[in-house]
Design a protein around this motif. Sequence first.
Motif, PDB file in Angstrom:
ATOM      1  N   THR A   8       0.812  -1.198   0.000  1.00  0.00           N
ATOM      2  CA  THR A   8       0.000   0.000   0.000  1.00  0.00           C
ATOM      3  C   THR A   8       0.851   1.255   0.000  1.00  0.00           C
ATOM      4  O   THR A   8       2.024   1.223   0.388  1.00  0.00           O
ATOM      5  CB  THR A   8      -0.981  -0.011   1.191  1.00  0.00           C
ATOM      6  OG1 THR A   8      -1.992   0.977   0.953  1.00  0.00           O
ATOM      7  CG2 THR A   8      -0.291   0.259   2.520  1.00  0.00           C
ATOM      8  N   ASP A   9       0.252   2.331  -0.468  1.00  0.00           N
ATOM      9  CA  ASP A   9       0.848   3.673  -0.372  1.00  0.00           C
ATOM     10  C   ASP A   9       2.251   3.718  -0.970  1.00  0.00           C
ATOM     11  O   ASP A   9       3.238   3.958  -0.282  1.00  0.00           O
ATOM     12  CB  ASP A   9       0.825   4.140   1.090  1.00  0.00           C
ATOM     13  CG  ASP A   9      -0.597   4.374   1.571  1.00  0.00           C
ATOM     14  OD1 ASP A   9      -1.075   5.515   1.505  1.00  0.00           O
ATOM     15  OD2 ASP A   9      -1.238   3.383   1.979  1.00  0.00           O
ATOM     16  N   LEU A  10       2.277   3.512  -2.299  1.00  0.00           N
ATOM     17  CA  LEU A  10       3.564   3.510  -3.004  1.00  0.00           C
ATOM     18  C   LEU A  10       4.109   4.930  -3.158  1.00  0.00           C
ATOM     19  O   LEU A  10       5.310   5.143  -3.125  1.00  0.00           O
ATOM     20  CB  LEU A  10       3.401   2.884  -4.388  1.00  0.00           C
ATOM     21  CG  LEU A  10       2.625   1.566  -4.479  1.00  0.00           C
ATOM     22  CD1 LEU A  10       2.700   1.028  -5.898  1.00  0.00           C
ATOM     23  CD2 LEU A  10       3.127   0.551  -3.476  1.00  0.00           C
ATOM     24  N   HIS A  11       3.222   5.889  -3.394  1.00  0.00           N
ATOM     25  CA  HIS A  11       3.612   7.299  -3.544  1.00  0.00           C
ATOM     26  C   HIS A  11       4.696   7.483  -4.609  1.00  0.00           C
ATOM     27  O   HIS A  11       5.704   8.157  -4.388  1.00  0.00           O
ATOM     28  CB  HIS A  11       4.028   7.897  -2.184  1.00  0.00           C
ATOM     29  CG  HIS A  11       2.870   8.052  -1.255  1.00  0.00           C
ATOM     30  ND1 HIS A  11       2.100   9.186  -1.209  1.00  0.00           N
ATOM     31  CD2 HIS A  11       2.322   7.185  -0.367  1.00  0.00           C
ATOM     32  CE1 HIS A  11       1.121   9.025  -0.322  1.00  0.00           C
ATOM     33  NE2 HIS A  11       1.231   7.816   0.208  1.00  0.00           N
ATOM     34  N   LEU A  12       4.454   6.893  -5.772  1.00  0.00           N
ATOM     35  CA  LEU A  12       5.392   7.042  -6.889  1.00  0.00           C
ATOM     36  C   LEU A  12       5.321   8.449  -7.458  1.00  0.00           C
ATOM     37  O   LEU A  12       4.294   9.126  -7.367  1.00  0.00           O
ATOM     38  CB  LEU A  12       5.063   6.032  -7.994  1.00  0.00           C
ATOM     39  CG  LEU A  12       5.085   4.556  -7.598  1.00  0.00           C
ATOM     40  CD1 LEU A  12       4.655   3.688  -8.777  1.00  0.00           C
ATOM     41  CD2 LEU A  12       6.463   4.144  -7.096  1.00  0.00           C
ATOM     42  N   GLY A  49      -4.014   1.696  -2.910  1.00  0.00           N
ATOM     43  CA  GLY A  49      -4.113   3.131  -3.134  1.00  0.00           C
ATOM     44  C   GLY A  49      -2.905   3.963  -2.768  1.00  0.00           C
ATOM     45  O   GLY A  49      -1.940   3.481  -2.199  1.00  0.00           O
ATOM     46  N   ASP A  50      -3.012   5.254  -3.134  1.00  0.00           N
ATOM     47  CA  ASP A  50      -1.863   6.151  -3.136  1.00  0.00           C
ATOM     48  C   ASP A  50      -0.736   5.529  -3.962  1.00  0.00           C
ATOM     49  O   ASP A  50       0.420   5.444  -3.522  1.00  0.00           O
ATOM     50  CB  ASP A  50      -1.393   6.514  -1.720  1.00  0.00           C
ATOM     51  CG  ASP A  50      -2.278   7.582  -1.061  1.00  0.00           C
ATOM     52  OD1 ASP A  50      -3.225   8.056  -1.713  1.00  0.00           O
ATOM     53  OD2 ASP A  50      -2.017   7.929   0.108  1.00  0.00           O
ATOM     54  N   ILE A  51      -1.092   5.137  -5.168  1.00  0.00           N
ATOM     55  CA  ILE A  51      -0.076   4.656  -6.118  1.00  0.00           C
ATOM     56  C   ILE A  51       0.880   5.795  -6.428  1.00  0.00           C
ATOM     57  O   ILE A  51       2.094   5.624  -6.439  1.00  0.00           O
ATOM     58  CB  ILE A  51      -0.753   4.150  -7.410  1.00  0.00           C
ATOM     59  CG1 ILE A  51      -1.532   2.867  -7.125  1.00  0.00           C
ATOM     60  CG2 ILE A  51       0.283   3.939  -8.521  1.00  0.00           C
ATOM     61  CD1 ILE A  51      -2.393   2.413  -8.289  1.00  0.00           C
ATOM     62  N   GLY A 191      -5.152   1.009   3.521  1.00  0.00           N
ATOM     63  CA  GLY A 191      -3.873   1.709   3.511  1.00  0.00           C
ATOM     64  C   GLY A 191      -4.016   3.035   4.224  1.00  0.00           C
ATOM     65  O   GLY A 191      -4.676   3.125   5.255  1.00  0.00           O
ATOM     66  N   HIS A 192      -3.378   4.075   3.685  1.00  0.00           N
ATOM     67  CA  HIS A 192      -3.578   5.470   4.057  1.00  0.00           C
ATOM     68  C   HIS A 192      -2.882   5.889   5.350  1.00  0.00           C
ATOM     69  O   HIS A 192      -2.411   7.019   5.447  1.00  0.00           O
ATOM     70  CB  HIS A 192      -5.079   5.767   4.162  1.00  0.00           C
ATOM     71  CG  HIS A 192      -5.422   7.211   4.297  1.00  0.00           C
ATOM     72  ND1 HIS A 192      -4.973   8.166   3.414  1.00  0.00           N
ATOM     73  CD2 HIS A 192      -6.182   7.866   5.222  1.00  0.00           C
ATOM     74  CE1 HIS A 192      -5.462   9.355   3.791  1.00  0.00           C
ATOM     75  NE2 HIS A 192      -6.182   9.203   4.878  1.00  0.00           N
ATOM     76  N   CYS A 193      -2.818   5.041   6.339  1.00  0.00           N
ATOM     77  CA  CYS A 193      -2.313   5.452   7.650  1.00  0.00           C
ATOM     78  C   CYS A 193      -0.788   5.359   7.747  1.00  0.00           C
ATOM     79  O   CYS A 193      -0.199   5.903   8.681  1.00  0.00           O
ATOM     80  CB  CYS A 193      -2.963   4.630   8.754  1.00  0.00           C
ATOM     81  SG  CYS A 193      -4.731   4.932   8.903  1.00  0.00           S
ATOM     82  N   HIS A 194      -0.161   4.649   6.826  1.00  0.00           N
ATOM     83  CA  HIS A 194       1.301   4.528   6.824  1.00  0.00           C
ATOM     84  C   HIS A 194       1.819   3.970   8.144  1.00  0.00           C
ATOM     85  O   HIS A 194       2.902   4.334   8.617  1.00  0.00           O
ATOM     86  CB  HIS A 194       1.978   5.881   6.525  1.00  0.00           C
ATOM     87  CG  HIS A 194       1.745   6.404   5.147  1.00  0.00           C
ATOM     88  ND1 HIS A 194       2.716   7.084   4.434  1.00  0.00           N
ATOM     89  CD2 HIS A 194       0.659   6.347   4.343  1.00  0.00           C
ATOM     90  CE1 HIS A 194       2.218   7.435   3.242  1.00  0.00           C
ATOM     91  NE2 HIS A 194       0.972   7.004   3.181  1.00  0.00           N
ATOM     92  N   THR A 195       1.061   3.079   8.718  1.00  0.00           N
ATOM     93  CA  THR A 195       1.487   2.432   9.965  1.00  0.00           C
ATOM     94  C   THR A 195       0.766   1.085  10.064  1.00  0.00           C
ATOM     95  O   THR A 195      -0.346   0.945   9.543  1.00  0.00           O
ATOM     96  CB  THR A 195       1.153   3.323  11.178  1.00  0.00           C
ATOM     97  OG1 THR A 195       1.814   2.822  12.333  1.00  0.00           O
ATOM     98  CG2 THR A 195      -0.336   3.382  11.452  1.00  0.00           C
TER      99      THR A 195
HETATM  100 FE   FE2 Z   1      -0.422   7.449   1.581  1.00  0.00          FE
END
Ligand code: FE2
Length: 291
Positions: A8-12, A49-51, A191-195
């Motif tokens: 999750t949350d790749l943030h490319l 999400g947060d690709i 995803g989303h929470c980064h934890t």
């Molecule tokens: Fe994110």
Amino acid sequence: MLKFVHLTDLHLSNPAERPDGYDTHATTRRALDHAAEMFPDMDFAVITGDIANWGEAVAYERMEALLRDFPHKTYLMIGNHDNRANFFARFGDRHPYALPYVQYVDDRDGLRLLFLDSQTPGTHGGAFSQDRLDWIAARLAETDREVLLFMHHHPTAIGAPSMDAKGLMNWPAFHEVLRPHARKIRHIFHGHCHTPLAGSVLGIPFTGLRSMGPQAFTDLKIEQACRWVAQPHYGVVLVGPDSVVTHQIEFAYAGPLMVRDRQKFTDFIALCAARGVEVPTEDPAPMDPVR
Ligand SMILES: [Fe+2]
Ligand SMILES: [Fe+2]
């Protein structure tokens, strides 16, 4: 037994930038390579999400290139950082979307997989508009299958102000949609929470994971976004007839592994006895010397 990989949350982003100072592209590649090597028997992978970090078209191009080297079916979802138009431009025919959303269903392995789109314009928080809520309700009502549900935002408030401030803005309405079907929803992955997170809502267990970029820190008081140095990981999820288990795979750990034979229980008894502690055993003891 179903086995899948949850990232999750790749943030490319584009090749010239490192979002928040992280080479998210390199980390994602490492995670995918690791998963492909370690779990070649996976049934699929899912990215919740947060690709992209800024929704750039090039970020989705880079995602597509990464997936070309990844030999497993991969379900893609969007988060608050994504750009729906740029996502569709690259992945418009990848899944059977309930347009105009990145929301879809796949029935497989005796289960229904539901992939939700919680992005809403103008905020890092999420929301399910009424048409999306209606779609979710219909997909849940029409099936006798048990459901695995995937979404970007966390499915309920978690008591961490910095994260709940950008959570779903209509949790109550979403929960009312889930409530009549809660018993057949086996698990929610988000995803989303980064934890790493584990909990339940309406009795439905949920699991969240770290990102491929910055990781979130909370003491349940900090109201600002707070980052710390923690390693990224991904999940390997085992779905059995009566259980769902997520292992957090520490693919970025570069230190030693201290592997040793499991201690025989008879040796443990001797070590305790040497310290004056008698370990009770049943007699006759149907003892597994290792277990
Ligand atoms: Fe994110
Ligand atoms: Fe997010």
